[in-house]
Design a protein around this motif. Structure first.
Motif, PDB file in Angstrom:
ATOM      1  N   UNK A   1      42.613  46.195  49.262  1.00 38.42           N
ATOM      2  CA  UNK A   1      41.837  45.172  50.212  1.00 38.42           C
ATOM      3  C   UNK A   1      41.219  46.357  51.407  1.00 38.42           C
ATOM      4  N   UNK A   2      42.249  47.308  51.472  1.00 39.96           N
ATOM      5  CA  UNK A   2      41.535  48.405  52.805  1.00 39.96           C
ATOM      6  C   UNK A   2      40.327  48.884  52.174  1.00 39.96           C
ATOM      7  N   UNK A   3      40.343  49.222  50.891  1.00 43.31           N
ATOM      8  CA  UNK A   3      39.179  49.976  50.476  1.00 43.31           C
ATOM      9  C   UNK A   3      38.087  49.149  50.290  1.00 43.31           C
ATOM     10  N   UNK A   4      38.319  47.968  49.930  1.00 44.30           N
ATOM     11  CA  UNK A   4      37.355  46.766  49.867  1.00 44.30           C
ATOM     12  C   UNK A   4      36.576  46.863  51.258  1.00 44.30           C
ATOM     13  N   UNK A   5      37.361  46.506  52.280  1.00 44.80           N
ATOM     14  CA  UNK A   5      37.014  46.411  53.602  1.00 44.80           C
ATOM     15  C   UNK A   5      35.993  47.481  54.059  1.00 44.80           C
ATOM     16  N   UNK A   6      36.526  48.772  53.780  1.00 46.79           N
ATOM     17  CA  UNK A   6      35.685  49.761  53.879  1.00 46.79           C
ATOM     18  C   UNK A   6      34.299  49.830  53.340  1.00 46.79           C
ATOM     19  N   UNK A   7      34.307  49.536  52.013  1.00 46.17           N
ATOM     20  CA  UNK A   7      33.046  49.470  51.299  1.00 46.17           C
ATOM     21  C   UNK A   7      32.222  48.352  51.500  1.00 46.17           C
ATOM     22  N   UNK A   8      32.709  47.443  52.341  1.00 46.68           N
ATOM     23  CA  UNK A   8      31.957  46.210  52.779  1.00 46.68           C
ATOM     24  C   UNK A   8      30.988  46.579  54.110  1.00 46.68           C
TER      25      UNK A   8
ATOM     26  N   UNK B   1      32.103  42.705  57.057  1.00 49.55           N
ATOM     27  CA  UNK B   1      32.518  41.532  57.323  1.00 49.55           C
ATOM     28  C   UNK B   1      34.036  41.238  57.358  1.00 49.55           C
ATOM     29  N   UNK B   2      34.766  42.266  56.901  1.00 45.43           N
ATOM     30  CA  UNK B   2      36.208  42.034  56.802  1.00 45.43           C
ATOM     31  C   UNK B   2      36.908  42.980  57.655  1.00 45.43           C
ATOM     32  N   UNK B   3      38.198  42.707  58.215  1.00 46.29           N
ATOM     33  CA  UNK B   3      38.522  43.776  59.420  1.00 46.29           C
ATOM     34  C   UNK B   3      38.971  45.006  58.491  1.00 46.29           C
ATOM     35  N   UNK B   4      38.672  45.932  59.487  1.00 48.56           N
ATOM     36  CA  UNK B   4      38.643  47.443  58.999  1.00 48.56           C
ATOM     37  C   UNK B   4      40.179  48.029  59.259  1.00 48.56           C
ATOM     38  N   UNK B   5      40.936  47.561  60.022  1.00 45.99           N
ATOM     39  CA  UNK B   5      42.178  47.918  60.125  1.00 45.99           C
ATOM     40  C   UNK B   5      43.255  46.939  60.495  1.00 45.99           C
ATOM     41  N   UNK B   6      44.713  47.531  60.661  1.00 44.21           N
ATOM     42  CA  UNK B   6      45.907  46.555  60.823  1.00 44.21           C
ATOM     43  C   UNK B   6      46.170  46.276  62.261  1.00 44.21           C
ATOM     44  N   UNK B   7      45.371  46.842  63.223  1.00 46.51           N
ATOM     45  CA  UNK B   7      45.905  46.769  64.555  1.00 46.51           C
ATOM     46  C   UNK B   7      46.231  45.257  65.191  1.00 46.51           C
ATOM     47  N   UNK B   8      47.484  45.107  65.718  1.00 43.80           N
ATOM     48  CA  UNK B   8      47.991  43.754  66.353  1.00 43.80           C
ATOM     49  C   UNK B   8      48.054  43.761  67.593  1.00 43.80           C
TER      50      UNK B   8
ATOM     51  N   UNK C   1      32.733  39.537  39.281  1.00 46.40           N
ATOM     52  CA  UNK C   1      32.210  40.684  40.098  1.00 46.40           C
ATOM     53  C   UNK C   1      32.737  40.221  41.398  1.00 46.40           C
ATOM     54  N   UNK C   2      33.021  39.105  42.097  1.00 50.95           N
ATOM     55  CA  UNK C   2      33.431  38.900  43.107  1.00 50.95           C
ATOM     56  C   UNK C   2      34.893  39.417  43.662  1.00 50.95           C
ATOM     57  N   UNK C   3      35.260  39.430  45.102  1.00 50.11           N
ATOM     58  CA  UNK C   3      36.455  40.186  45.445  1.00 50.11           C
ATOM     59  C   UNK C   3      37.824  39.071  45.278  1.00 50.11           C
ATOM     60  N   UNK C   4      37.362  37.965  45.024  1.00 40.55           N
ATOM     61  CA  UNK C   4      38.461  36.911  44.860  1.00 40.55           C
ATOM     62  C   UNK C   4      38.098  35.506  45.983  1.00 40.55           C
TER      63      UNK C   4
ATOM     64  N   UNK D   1      42.100  36.568  51.646  1.00 33.78           N
ATOM     65  CA  UNK D   1      41.440  36.837  50.703  1.00 33.78           C
ATOM     66  C   UNK D   1      42.332  37.249  49.349  1.00 33.78           C
ATOM     67  N   UNK D   2      42.266  36.574  48.428  1.00 37.18           N
ATOM     68  CA  UNK D   2      43.294  36.566  47.214  1.00 37.18           C
ATOM     69  C   UNK D   2      42.449  36.693  45.843  1.00 37.18           C
ATOM     70  N   UNK D   3      42.857  37.899  45.163  1.00 36.40           N
ATOM     71  CA  UNK D   3      42.357  38.367  44.073  1.00 36.40           C
ATOM     72  C   UNK D   3      43.150  37.675  43.017  1.00 36.40           C
ATOM     73  N   UNK D   4      42.530  37.135  41.711  1.00 35.90           N
ATOM     74  CA  UNK D   4      43.362  36.664  40.744  1.00 35.90           C
ATOM     75  C   UNK D   4      44.249  37.266  40.103  1.00 35.90           C
ATOM     76  N   UNK D   5      43.991  38.691  39.891  1.00 40.31           N
ATOM     77  CA  UNK D   5      44.908  39.531  39.310  1.00 40.31           C
ATOM     78  C   UNK D   5      45.878  40.374  40.294  1.00 40.31           C
ATOM     79  N   UNK D   6      45.184  40.755  41.512  1.00 42.71           N
ATOM     80  CA  UNK D   6      46.022  41.646  42.546  1.00 42.71           C
ATOM     81  C   UNK D   6      46.675  40.989  43.555  1.00 42.71           C
ATOM     82  N   UNK D   7      46.360  39.522  43.514  1.00 39.72           N
ATOM     83  CA  UNK D   7      47.361  38.877  44.674  1.00 39.72           C
ATOM     84  C   UNK D   7      46.315  38.805  45.854  1.00 39.72           C
ATOM     85  N   UNK D   8      47.107  38.792  46.936  1.00 37.29           N
ATOM     86  CA  UNK D   8      46.555  38.719  48.449  1.00 37.29           C
ATOM     87  C   UNK D   8      46.018  40.322  48.810  1.00 37.29           C
ATOM     88  N   UNK D   9      44.911  40.163  49.102  1.00 34.02           N
ATOM     89  CA  UNK D   9      44.203  41.558  49.377  1.00 34.02           C
ATOM     90  C   UNK D   9      44.380  41.737  51.107  1.00 34.02           C
ATOM     91  N   UNK D  10      43.882  40.556  51.653  1.00 30.69           N
ATOM     92  CA  UNK D  10      43.982  40.740  52.984  1.00 30.69           C
ATOM     93  C   UNK D  10      44.350  39.513  53.641  1.00 30.69           C
TER      94      UNK D  10
END
Length: 231
Positions: free
Chosen positions: A73-80, A86-93, A181-184, A204-213
């Motif tokens: 999910x982190x790799x996808x966010x960077x690629x986007x 459009x996806x969060x780039x980090x895990x800051x709380x 092709x889609x991310x989930x 964001x949930x992938x059908x095979x990998x589960x919850x990505x973000x």
């Protein structure tokens, strides 16, 4: 916790001297249907039926309270980043977050701008455009021609935006992307928390990998006293 909704010169409500300032925006109601709309909490109906003049906006401020990412999910966010990040780039709380909705007079839709502070560096700014068009009646344009056809669902405490399919728009040509092709499956929940507060949850949930973000932000409506001063 920074939970103050900010509205000033860019307030989304019509000026007091306009005779139509109390007319509601019925576009989200039309997508949900009258029965589902009427079952929503009154505060949710108010937020999604504010009438905005072209170019005017309404903002809500709060903070990010949860952000989890699968490594892919982190790799996808960077690629986007190539299409506007459009996806969060980090895990800051605990960082400040602002969501601003601006009426787009040209398209008849809305521009959503999300600003997320980061522990280091400049805040992440995400722009997308919601348009009341397409086969589902609602689409979100992300950047570089990519977009998401959305379906709107009503729940006991709020509204869910759920991805139906992803597409690529090249001029007048629109290509629906195959599901593989889609991310989930993407969902964005607006859930009322009472006392003027609400949660904004992206998953964001992938059908095979589960919850990505999964990212959760908590926001708050503008206090009535400040609204009267800034309107």
């Amino acid at each position: 916790m920074a939970c103050l909704a900010i509205m000033g010169e860019g307030t989304g409500e019509m000026p007091a001297d306009r005779p139509d300032r109390h007319l509601p925006d019925m576009r989200f109601r039309a997508l949900l249907g009258a029965q589902a709309w009427d079952q929503l909490p009154a505060t949710v109906r108010t937020r999604f039926s504010k009438r905005l003049l072209p170019g005017r906006s309404v903002s809500y401020a709060g903070q990010v309270t949860t952000c989890t990412m699968h490594p892919l999910g982190w790799v996808l966010a960077q690629a986007c980043r190539l299409i506007g990040a459009p996806l969060p780039l980090g895990r800051d709380l605990g960082v400040a977050a602002i969501v601003t909705v601006t009426e787009d007079g040209a398209s008849g839709g809305q521009i959503w701008t999300r600003v997320y502070a980061r522990a280091r560096g400049f805040p992440q700014v995400i722009h997308s455009a919601k348009r009341f068009a397409g086969p589902t009646g609602l689409e979100e344009y992300l950047g570089a021609g990519f977009g998401i056809a959305l379906k709107l669902e009503a729940g006991p405490r709020g509204i869910r935006f759920r991805s139906d399919h992803y597409f690529l728009a090249l001029g007048k040509l629109r290509l629906r992307l195959p599901a593989w092709i889609g991310p989930g499956a993407l969902s964005i929940d607006h859930e009322d928390q009472g006392e003027g507060g609400f949660a904004f949850t992206l998953k964001l949930r992938h059908p095979l990998l589960g919850e990505l973000i999964r990212q959760v932000g908590h926001f708050h409506d503008q206090p009535a006293a400040q609204k009267e001063q800034l309107a």
